[in-house]
Motif scaffolding. Sequence first.
Motif, PDB file in Angstrom:
ATOM      1  N   VAL A 105      85.165 -21.906 -20.795  1.00  0.00           N
ATOM      2  CA  VAL A 105      85.999 -20.962 -20.986  1.00  0.00           C
ATOM      3  C   VAL A 105      87.321 -21.751 -21.210  1.00  0.00           C
ATOM      4  O   VAL A 105      88.056 -21.688 -22.291  1.00  0.00           O
ATOM      5  CB  VAL A 105      86.258 -19.735 -20.364  1.00  0.00           C
ATOM      6  N   ARG A 106      87.602 -22.637 -20.347  1.00  0.00           N
ATOM      7  CA  ARG A 106      88.989 -23.170 -20.605  1.00  0.00           C
ATOM      8  C   ARG A 106      89.078 -24.202 -21.652  1.00  0.00           C
ATOM      9  O   ARG A 106      89.762 -24.659 -22.329  1.00  0.00           O
ATOM     10  CB  ARG A 106      89.238 -24.267 -19.142  1.00  0.00           C
ATOM     11  N   GLY A 108      87.622 -23.904 -24.173  1.00  0.00           N
ATOM     12  CA  GLY A 108      87.215 -23.111 -25.648  1.00  0.00           C
ATOM     13  C   GLY A 108      85.944 -22.966 -26.123  1.00  0.00           C
ATOM     14  O   GLY A 108      85.491 -22.738 -27.156  1.00  0.00           O
ATOM     15  N   ARG A 109      84.881 -23.391 -25.287  1.00  0.00           N
ATOM     16  CA  ARG A 109      83.574 -23.326 -25.612  1.00  0.00           C
ATOM     17  C   ARG A 109      83.063 -21.857 -25.238  1.00  0.00           C
ATOM     18  O   ARG A 109      83.579 -21.262 -24.174  1.00  0.00           O
ATOM     19  CB  ARG A 109      82.693 -24.281 -24.682  1.00  0.00           C
ATOM     20  N   THR A 110      82.154 -21.398 -26.022  1.00  0.00           N
ATOM     21  CA  THR A 110      81.790 -20.177 -25.713  1.00  0.00           C
ATOM     22  C   THR A 110      80.734 -20.319 -24.452  1.00  0.00           C
ATOM     23  O   THR A 110      79.652 -21.011 -24.310  1.00  0.00           O
ATOM     24  CB  THR A 110      80.797 -19.440 -26.695  1.00  0.00           C
ATOM     25  N   SER A 143      88.521 -13.184 -23.146  1.00  0.00           N
ATOM     26  CA  SER A 143      88.727 -13.191 -24.791  1.00  0.00           C
ATOM     27  C   SER A 143      89.965 -12.940 -25.010  1.00  0.00           C
ATOM     28  O   SER A 143      90.643 -13.841 -25.957  1.00  0.00           O
ATOM     29  CB  SER A 143      87.713 -12.286 -25.513  1.00  0.00           C
ATOM     30  N   ALA A 146      92.174 -15.902 -24.483  1.00  0.00           N
ATOM     31  CA  ALA A 146      92.385 -17.033 -25.307  1.00  0.00           C
ATOM     32  C   ALA A 146      92.801 -16.579 -26.580  1.00  0.00           C
ATOM     33  O   ALA A 146      93.384 -17.485 -27.315  1.00  0.00           O
ATOM     34  CB  ALA A 146      90.739 -17.232 -25.374  1.00  0.00           C
ATOM     35  N   ALA A 150      96.124 -18.560 -28.373  1.00  0.00           N
ATOM     36  CA  ALA A 150      95.520 -18.928 -29.969  1.00  0.00           C
ATOM     37  C   ALA A 150      96.855 -18.449 -30.869  1.00  0.00           C
ATOM     38  O   ALA A 150      97.433 -19.237 -31.595  1.00  0.00           O
ATOM     39  CB  ALA A 150      94.512 -18.741 -30.482  1.00  0.00           C
ATOM     40  N   GLU A 155      98.438 -21.896 -22.503  1.00  0.00           N
ATOM     41  CA  GLU A 155      96.769 -22.022 -22.015  1.00  0.00           C
ATOM     42  C   GLU A 155      96.353 -20.712 -22.061  1.00  0.00           C
ATOM     43  O   GLU A 155      97.185 -19.686 -21.530  1.00  0.00           O
ATOM     44  CB  GLU A 155      96.923 -22.857 -20.766  1.00  0.00           C
ATOM     45  N   PRO A 156      95.099 -20.320 -21.962  1.00  0.00           N
ATOM     46  CA  PRO A 156      94.530 -19.234 -21.939  1.00  0.00           C
ATOM     47  C   PRO A 156      94.760 -18.479 -20.411  1.00  0.00           C
ATOM     48  O   PRO A 156      95.143 -17.405 -20.071  1.00  0.00           O
ATOM     49  CB  PRO A 156      92.927 -19.555 -22.012  1.00  0.00           C
TER      50      PRO A 156
ATOM     51  N   GLN B 177      84.785 -14.634 -26.142  1.00  0.00           N
ATOM     52  CA  GLN B 177      84.514 -15.382 -24.895  1.00  0.00           C
ATOM     53  C   GLN B 177      83.302 -14.912 -24.012  1.00  0.00           C
ATOM     54  O   GLN B 177      83.208 -13.526 -23.596  1.00  0.00           O
ATOM     55  CB  GLN B 177      85.710 -15.745 -23.899  1.00  0.00           C
TER      56      GLN B 177
END
Lengths: 385, 387
Positions: A105-106, A108-110, A143, A146, A150, A155-156, B177
């Motif tokens: 998650v950090r 940015g990968r699902t 979500s 994140a 963006a 940072e998320p 996510q």
Amino acid sequence: VIAPTIAMTSLRRTVRDRTSLFFLIVLPVLIIVLVGSSVQDEDRFAVGLLDQGDDRLATELVADLEAAPSVELRRFDDLDALRLAIRRSELAAGVLVPSGLEEDVRAGRTAAVGLLSQPASTSGLAAEQAVRAALAERSAVVSAAAFTAAEVGGEPADHLVSATRAAEVAEPLTVTTTVQGESRFLPLGFTYSSATMLVLFVFVNAVAGGGMVIQNRRLGLYERMLAGPVTTRGVIVGEATTYLLLALLQSALIVGVGAALFEVDWGDPVAATALILVWSAVGAAAGMLSGTLLRTVEQAGAIGPVVGIALGMLGGCMWLLEIVPPVMQTIGHLVPHGWAVDSWIDLLSRDGGLADIAPALGVLAGFALAFGGLAAHRLRAQLAA
Amino acid sequence: VGAVLLIAAKDLRQRLRDRSAVVLGFVAPLAIAFLMSSAFGGAQDLHVDLGVVDEDGGPLAAALTEVLGSPGLDDLLGVSERDRADADEAVDDGDLDVALVIPEGFSAAVTAGQAAELEVVAGVDSPLSAAVVRSVAESFLTQVQATRVAVATAVGAGAPAGEIEALAERASSAPPQLPVEARDLGGRELDLISYYAPGMAIFFALFGIGFTARSWFTEQREGTLDRMAAAPIHPRAVLAGKALSVLVYGTASLGTAAVVTSLAFGAHWGPPAAVVALIVAVAVAVVALTALVISLSRTEQQAEGLSSVLTFAFALLGGSFVFLGMAPEALRRAALLTPNGWALRGFTDLATGAAASSVVTPVAAILAFSVVVAGLAALAARRRALP
């Protein structure tokens, strides 16, 4: 005057025979225990968990699942064992929490949580939905964090706290379900239930019990009875009473144990009593008939269960007739079972009363009279011979 | 060996001449399988006739209707637009399985951050269809809620509040996510015929216990056993011959059921080698149980009673009548005290796509059960000084 004596003597003989006692008492209790405890709790699903998580996010997800009221979580160590348990229907669904969730998650990968369930089963779908609902909030928070990172920078992780608060205060969006129409099924769905097992086994036992008549004939009991001041009619009525009492006793056991141990609802008491009485009469008459049609005790023991189970299947005791083709529905009503099961559906699924099942009771009484009349006729001929 | 075969052949001939044995061993399982297949022959894949009642007319209602009509759901859902009264009536009549009502003001409430709900109207007998539609609707709402949370968080962190619509657009198109992804379960689904075909076949094979036990006492009464004992044959050969006949009868009965239900009624039994192993194991268990019944009984009637008690108790506990998958663990364990419970577990696993090797444990368990039972029978026989 003589009939009750004959009935009592036959009953006493039956009760002294340990085999008969098993079929009379142990078997019905066993059946109701099996059916009663196999009935699922419709609002709670067994869900298997394969937890390979190694971070806080995974811990939180598992905690969410544990807190979900409709999910009963069982932990597994092995994916194959989890799959097998679902395929065996021991679990409604399975959840796979992978390792490295937080890192994904950090970066940015699902990162996905895996979900396994039996396709096209009501409990599988409902369990799947329960799991999705339990995990939805955490997923929305991650979500949102994140997305915010963006949109406005940072940072998320910086936005997790505010996202959590936003999720907590969000007004709920829900789906309500309204059920309408008149049911053609039993409350438990279309598999089996205490009521259909009652119909099935009272009949099976009565037909298999036809051996009693054969044995009496063989032992010359009837001849000895008739040697006394006893009429043929007295013997026939006495035998019929025995069968009826046995069937009633068995029904009472199934109903009583079901109601006491498993809170089985048997519907309107008056109508249910009438139905059980009439069904016992059908069983008793069929038992007498098998006793006069078959020649040996072995035949009764062998053919009784087969005929009983086959008629039960035709009449909707093992699965309800609603799900079979029209031809099979018609055939199911050529045997008494179809009418008995229909009546139970009326009583249990539609709160029906005596008036609703009166026509079916009439048909069943017709079956009882037809079987009983034929049996009496044959027995009379055999007694005369 | 010659004597063993001779005795086995004689017993089998006798069995085949007995109409009851033929009925129970061969006719009954097939007749019942036929009943099952004619009952379920028309079973088809799930298709839901869904009526959508759009009383909202807003953008979210349009989005939901689009999801319901999407190509991925084509096979599953047949969607038609209805008004409320029409939909209610159609559900009552069974013309529609389910109706989904999007109430007036739904889009506005969602956009304003208020609570909102969708209503699924289901026919009382369409629980599966209702669950399907409910599942799709809830997934949609979950996504909508996630978008609302994302927009609220972003606005709280300083995103321009004037551009909420654009924000919502971007939030809803951003990949979620931590999604929940359905994984393939593998294997195949268990259909009723693939469960009941072996279940019923084993139930009827258990009746073999009664036939053989009874014939033993008949032969005792009529002196056949004495004459065999007088012949130059070892008593063990007599026993072996009788055991062999039971084994063959059981195997033939189960084998016939397997072949015919597979070919004619579409039952899925699994890889032949594994099926044969399970069938032979069950037949061995029937032999052991027969020996136990004979050694415990003194008369034909006792043998008859004991064997029918065993047959029905095992059939019920082992799951021949009531599918035990969803039963509590205690009952599922109790089923594994019976040979047919193990066999059914083996057959169920095979029918749901397990490999042939999966039957090793069930076969071993059934054989272990048979050894224990045969041991008990030998003990009882020694105490009673039977051969």
